[in-house]
Scaffold this motif. Structure first.
Motif, PDB file in Angstrom:
ATOM      1  N   ALA A   1       1.344  24.982 -10.010  1.00 28.14           N
ATOM      2  CA  ALA A   1       1.934  25.451  -8.749  1.00 28.14           C
ATOM      3  C   ALA A   1       2.261  24.258  -7.852  1.00 28.14           C
ATOM      4  CB  ALA A   1       0.977  26.409  -8.036  1.00 28.14           C
ATOM      5  N   GLU A   2       1.350  23.276  -7.790  1.00 26.00           N
ATOM      6  CA  GLU A   2       1.605  22.068  -7.003  1.00 26.00           C
ATOM      7  C   GLU A   2       2.803  21.306  -7.563  1.00 26.00           C
ATOM      8  OE1 GLU A   2      -1.966  19.726  -6.794  1.00 26.00           O
ATOM      9  OE2 GLU A   2      -3.091  21.345  -5.832  1.00 26.00           O
ATOM     10  N   ARG A   3       2.884  21.226  -8.908  1.00 31.09           N
ATOM     11  CA  ARG A   3       4.013  20.545  -9.540  1.00 31.09           C
ATOM     12  C   ARG A   3       5.324  21.247  -9.192  1.00 31.09           C
ATOM     13  NH1 ARG A   3       4.422  21.696 -15.448  1.00 31.09           N
ATOM     14  NH2 ARG A   3       5.343  23.506 -14.474  1.00 31.09           N
ATOM     15  N   ASP A   4       5.300  22.582  -9.261  1.00 37.29           N
ATOM     16  CA  ASP A   4       6.499  23.343  -8.919  1.00 37.29           C
ATOM     17  C   ASP A   4       6.885  23.129  -7.463  1.00 37.29           C
ATOM     18  OD1 ASP A   4       6.469  24.266 -11.514  1.00 37.29           O
ATOM     19  OD2 ASP A   4       5.651  26.247 -11.001  1.00 37.29           O
ATOM     20  N   GLN A   5       5.876  23.130  -6.572  1.00 38.03           N
ATOM     21  CA  GLN A   5       6.139  22.891  -5.145  1.00 38.03           C
ATOM     22  C   GLN A   5       6.681  21.482  -4.940  1.00 38.03           C
ATOM     23  OE1 GLN A   5       6.101  25.031  -2.692  1.00 38.03           O
ATOM     24  NE2 GLN A   5       6.695  23.517  -1.194  1.00 38.03           N
ATOM     25  N   PHE A   6       6.109  20.519  -5.656  1.00 37.19           N
ATOM     26  CA  PHE A   6       6.576  19.141  -5.570  1.00 37.19           C
ATOM     27  C   PHE A   6       8.027  19.044  -6.036  1.00 37.19           C
ATOM     28  CE2 PHE A   6       7.094  14.886  -7.483  1.00 37.19           C
ATOM     29  CZ  PHE A   6       6.873  14.123  -6.353  1.00 37.19           C
ATOM     30  N   ALA A   7       8.362  19.766  -7.119  1.00 35.41           N
ATOM     31  CA  ALA A   7       9.735  19.749  -7.633  1.00 35.41           C
ATOM     32  C   ALA A   7      10.699  20.329  -6.600  1.00 35.41           C
ATOM     33  CB  ALA A   7       9.816  20.526  -8.944  1.00 35.41           C
ATOM     34  N   VAL A   8      10.267  21.405  -5.922  1.00 32.28           N
ATOM     35  CA  VAL A   8      11.115  22.007  -4.883  1.00 32.28           C
ATOM     36  C   VAL A   8      11.325  21.008  -3.749  1.00 32.28           C
ATOM     37  CG1 VAL A   8      11.141  23.787  -3.079  1.00 32.28           C
ATOM     38  CG2 VAL A   8      10.536  24.393  -5.424  1.00 32.28           C
ATOM     39  N   GLU A   9      10.221  20.372  -3.315  1.00 27.08           N
ATOM     40  CA  GLU A   9      10.330  19.387  -2.235  1.00 27.08           C
ATOM     41  C   GLU A   9      11.171  18.192  -2.661  1.00 27.08           C
ATOM     42  OE1 GLU A   9       6.551  18.304  -0.519  1.00 27.08           O
ATOM     43  OE2 GLU A   9       5.915  20.399  -0.457  1.00 27.08           O
ATOM     44  N   LEU A  10      10.979  17.749  -3.889  1.00 23.32           N
ATOM     45  CA  LEU A  10      11.754  16.622  -4.402  1.00 23.32           C
ATOM     46  C   LEU A  10      13.240  16.976  -4.431  1.00 23.32           C
ATOM     47  CD1 LEU A  10      11.474  13.769  -5.546  1.00 23.32           C
ATOM     48  CD2 LEU A  10      11.272  14.790  -7.808  1.00 23.32           C
ATOM     49  N   ASN A  11      13.554  18.179  -4.841  1.00 25.40           N
ATOM     50  CA  ASN A  11      14.941  18.641  -4.853  1.00 25.40           C
ATOM     51  C   ASN A  11      15.499  18.674  -3.432  1.00 25.40           C
ATOM     52  OD1 ASN A  11      17.321  19.609  -5.938  1.00 25.40           O
ATOM     53  ND2 ASN A  11      16.666  21.737  -5.798  1.00 25.40           N
ATOM     54  N   ARG A  12      14.668  19.174  -2.492  1.00 29.04           N
ATOM     55  CA  ARG A  12      15.103  19.224  -1.097  1.00 29.04           C
ATOM     56  C   ARG A  12      15.329  17.814  -0.561  1.00 29.04           C
ATOM     57  NH1 ARG A  12      10.894  21.766   2.595  1.00 29.04           N
ATOM     58  NH2 ARG A  12      10.071  19.718   2.239  1.00 29.04           N
ATOM     59  N   TYR A  13      14.435  16.886  -0.882  1.00 31.67           N
ATOM     60  CA  TYR A  13      14.614  15.497  -0.450  1.00 31.67           C
ATOM     61  C   TYR A  13      15.866  14.899  -1.081  1.00 31.67           C
ATOM     62  CZ  TYR A  13       9.913  15.541   1.548  1.00 31.67           C
ATOM     63  OH  TYR A  13       8.807  15.829   2.289  1.00 31.67           O
TER      64      TYR A  13
ATOM     65  N   GLU B   1      18.565  16.515  -1.871  1.00 28.51           N
ATOM     66  CA  GLU B   1      19.702  17.054  -1.116  1.00 28.51           C
ATOM     67  C   GLU B   1      19.845  16.341   0.231  1.00 28.51           C
ATOM     68  OE1 GLU B   1      21.994  19.219  -2.211  1.00 28.51           O
ATOM     69  OE2 GLU B   1      20.949  19.134  -4.143  1.00 28.51           O
ATOM     70  N   THR B   2      18.700  16.087   0.876  1.00 24.20           N
ATOM     71  CA  THR B   2      18.725  15.387   2.163  1.00 24.20           C
ATOM     72  C   THR B   2      19.287  13.979   1.986  1.00 24.20           C
ATOM     73  OG1 THR B   2      16.811  16.653   2.906  1.00 24.20           O
ATOM     74  CG2 THR B   2      17.281  14.620   4.100  1.00 24.20           C
ATOM     75  N   ILE B   3      18.884  13.320   0.914  1.00 32.82           N
ATOM     76  CA  ILE B   3      19.390  11.968   0.635  1.00 32.82           C
ATOM     77  C   ILE B   3      20.898  12.008   0.407  1.00 32.82           C
ATOM     78  CG2 ILE B   3      19.370  10.135  -1.105  1.00 32.82           C
ATOM     79  CD1 ILE B   3      16.317  10.570  -1.292  1.00 32.82           C
ATOM     80  N   LYS B   4      21.391  13.029  -0.293  1.00 35.67           N
ATOM     81  CA  LYS B   4      22.840  13.152  -0.519  1.00 35.67           C
ATOM     82  C   LYS B   4      23.571  13.311   0.807  1.00 35.67           C
ATOM     83  CE  LYS B   4      22.681  15.273  -5.119  1.00 35.67           C
ATOM     84  NZ  LYS B   4      22.944  16.518  -5.866  1.00 35.67           N
ATOM     85  N   VAL B   5      23.027  14.173   1.689  1.00 37.75           N
ATOM     86  CA  VAL B   5      23.664  14.397   2.993  1.00 37.75           C
ATOM     87  C   VAL B   5      23.653  13.106   3.800  1.00 37.75           C
ATOM     88  CG1 VAL B   5      23.385  15.603   5.205  1.00 37.75           C
ATOM     89  CG2 VAL B   5      23.189  16.862   3.055  1.00 37.75           C
ATOM     90  N   LEU B   6      22.502  12.418   3.827  1.00 36.18           N
ATOM     91  CA  LEU B   6      22.409  11.168   4.579  1.00 36.18           C
ATOM     92  C   LEU B   6      23.329  10.094   4.001  1.00 36.18           C
ATOM     93  CD1 LEU B   6      18.577  10.991   5.308  1.00 36.18           C
ATOM     94  CD2 LEU B   6      20.413  11.528   6.918  1.00 36.18           C
ATOM     95  N   SER B   7      23.443  10.049   2.677  1.00 39.71           N
ATOM     96  CA  SER B   7      24.345   9.082   2.039  1.00 39.71           C
ATOM     97  C   SER B   7      25.786   9.362   2.433  1.00 39.71           C
ATOM     98  CB  SER B   7      24.209   9.142   0.517  1.00 39.71           C
ATOM     99  OG  SER B   7      22.941   8.692   0.122  1.00 39.71           O
ATOM    100  N   ALA B   8      26.153  10.643   2.457  1.00 36.92           N
ATOM    101  CA  ALA B   8      27.516  11.008   2.860  1.00 36.92           C
ATOM    102  C   ALA B   8      27.756  10.601   4.311  1.00 36.92           C
ATOM    103  CB  ALA B   8      27.736  12.510   2.678  1.00 36.92           C
ATOM    104  N   LYS B   9      26.783  10.840   5.186  1.00 35.34           N
ATOM    105  CA  LYS B   9      26.931  10.443   6.593  1.00 35.34           C
ATOM    106  C   LYS B   9      27.032   8.931   6.723  1.00 35.34           C
ATOM    107  CE  LYS B   9      24.760  14.383   8.865  1.00 35.34           C
ATOM    108  NZ  LYS B   9      23.682  14.852   9.727  1.00 35.34           N
ATOM    109  N   LEU B  10      26.228   8.210   5.948  1.00 34.47           N
ATOM    110  CA  LEU B  10      26.276   6.748   5.972  1.00 34.47           C
ATOM    111  C   LEU B  10      27.648   6.253   5.529  1.00 34.47           C
ATOM    112  CD1 LEU B  10      24.762   4.079   6.402  1.00 34.47           C
ATOM    113  CD2 LEU B  10      23.995   4.232   4.030  1.00 34.47           C
ATOM    114  N   GLU B  11      28.179   6.863   4.483  1.00 31.78           N
ATOM    115  CA  GLU B  11      29.530   6.476   4.029  1.00 31.78           C
ATOM    116  C   GLU B  11      30.559   6.753   5.117  1.00 31.78           C
ATOM    117  OE1 GLU B  11      30.658   8.136   0.229  1.00 31.78           O
ATOM    118  OE2 GLU B  11      28.746   7.545  -0.667  1.00 31.78           O
ATOM    119  N   GLN B  12      30.417   7.892   5.815  1.00 33.02           N
ATOM    120  CA  GLN B  12      31.336   8.204   6.911  1.00 33.02           C
ATOM    121  C   GLN B  12      31.222   7.167   8.014  1.00 33.02           C
ATOM    122  OE1 GLN B  12      30.194  12.163   8.070  1.00 33.02           O
ATOM    123  NE2 GLN B  12      31.786  13.132   6.817  1.00 33.02           N
TER     124      GLN B  12
END
Length: 179
Positions: A117-129, A131-142
């Motif tokens: 369950a912790e691994r699954d939660q970690f995977a969800v958080e990692l996926n969310r992070y 996505e956040t990194i992708k958004v921040l990278s796009a903003k940085l490129e802008q």
């Protein structure tokens, strides 16, 4: 001597389980759930001759039960020796060891489920992070693109200012020339 009672006591000794009578009787007068429970207890006896002796003692028909003299010779005879007694029952220590192993297995399974369950939660958080990194990278490129545009505009502005200064200088020269 009551051979049936001896069989019950022997069964309790060999299995470590207390035999409790059931209040329900069938047509033959035998307690119904007791047969099943007794069979479960009998299955715990590992030594075949002891198993057979207990079965004979607990026979529903008193005429089929062994005589006391026969029991004495079986119990005192060569059929039952100290080592075979140790083999014929599951000892309290063995039951405790099995229970302990079962408990440890349950704890390990519970811990494994928690870790999954912790691994699954970690995977969800990692996926969310991610996505956040992708958004921040796009903003940085802008921002970098916007900064490049500003630098380009600043250079254009500097050229324009330089051209204006040059034109002003030429204008002054022309004015002085015409005066």
């Amino acid at each position: 001597l009551d051979v049936f009672s001896f069989g019950v006591v022997l069964l309790e000794i060999l299995t470590g389980e207390e035999s409790k009578p059931s209040p329900l009787l069938d047509a033959a007068g035998t307690r119904i759930p007791e047969r099943k429970r007794r069979q479960d207890h009998l299955n715990k006896i590992k030594h075949q001759s002891l198993h057979d002796t207990v079965v004979q003692c607990l026979d529903d028909n008193p005429k089929n039960r062994p005589l006391v003299e026969t029991l004495a010779s079986v119990m005192m005879g060569s059929a039952i020796t100290q080592p075979s007694w140790k083999l014929c029952i599951e000892t309290k220590h063995e039951r405790q060891a099995k229970d302990s192993l079962s408990l440890r297995a349950d704890v390990a399974n519970t811990r494994m489920q928690q870790l999954q369950a912790e691994r699954d939660q970690f995977a969800v958080e990692l996926n969310r992070y991610g996505e956040t990194i992708k958004v921040l990278s796009a903003k940085l490129e802008q921002q970098q693109s916007h900064q490049n545009q500003l630098l380009h505009s600043e250079k254009e502005l500097q050229r324009t200012v330089s051209q204006l200064k040059q034109l002003l200088g030429e204008k002054e020269v022309m004015e002085q020339t015409f005066q």
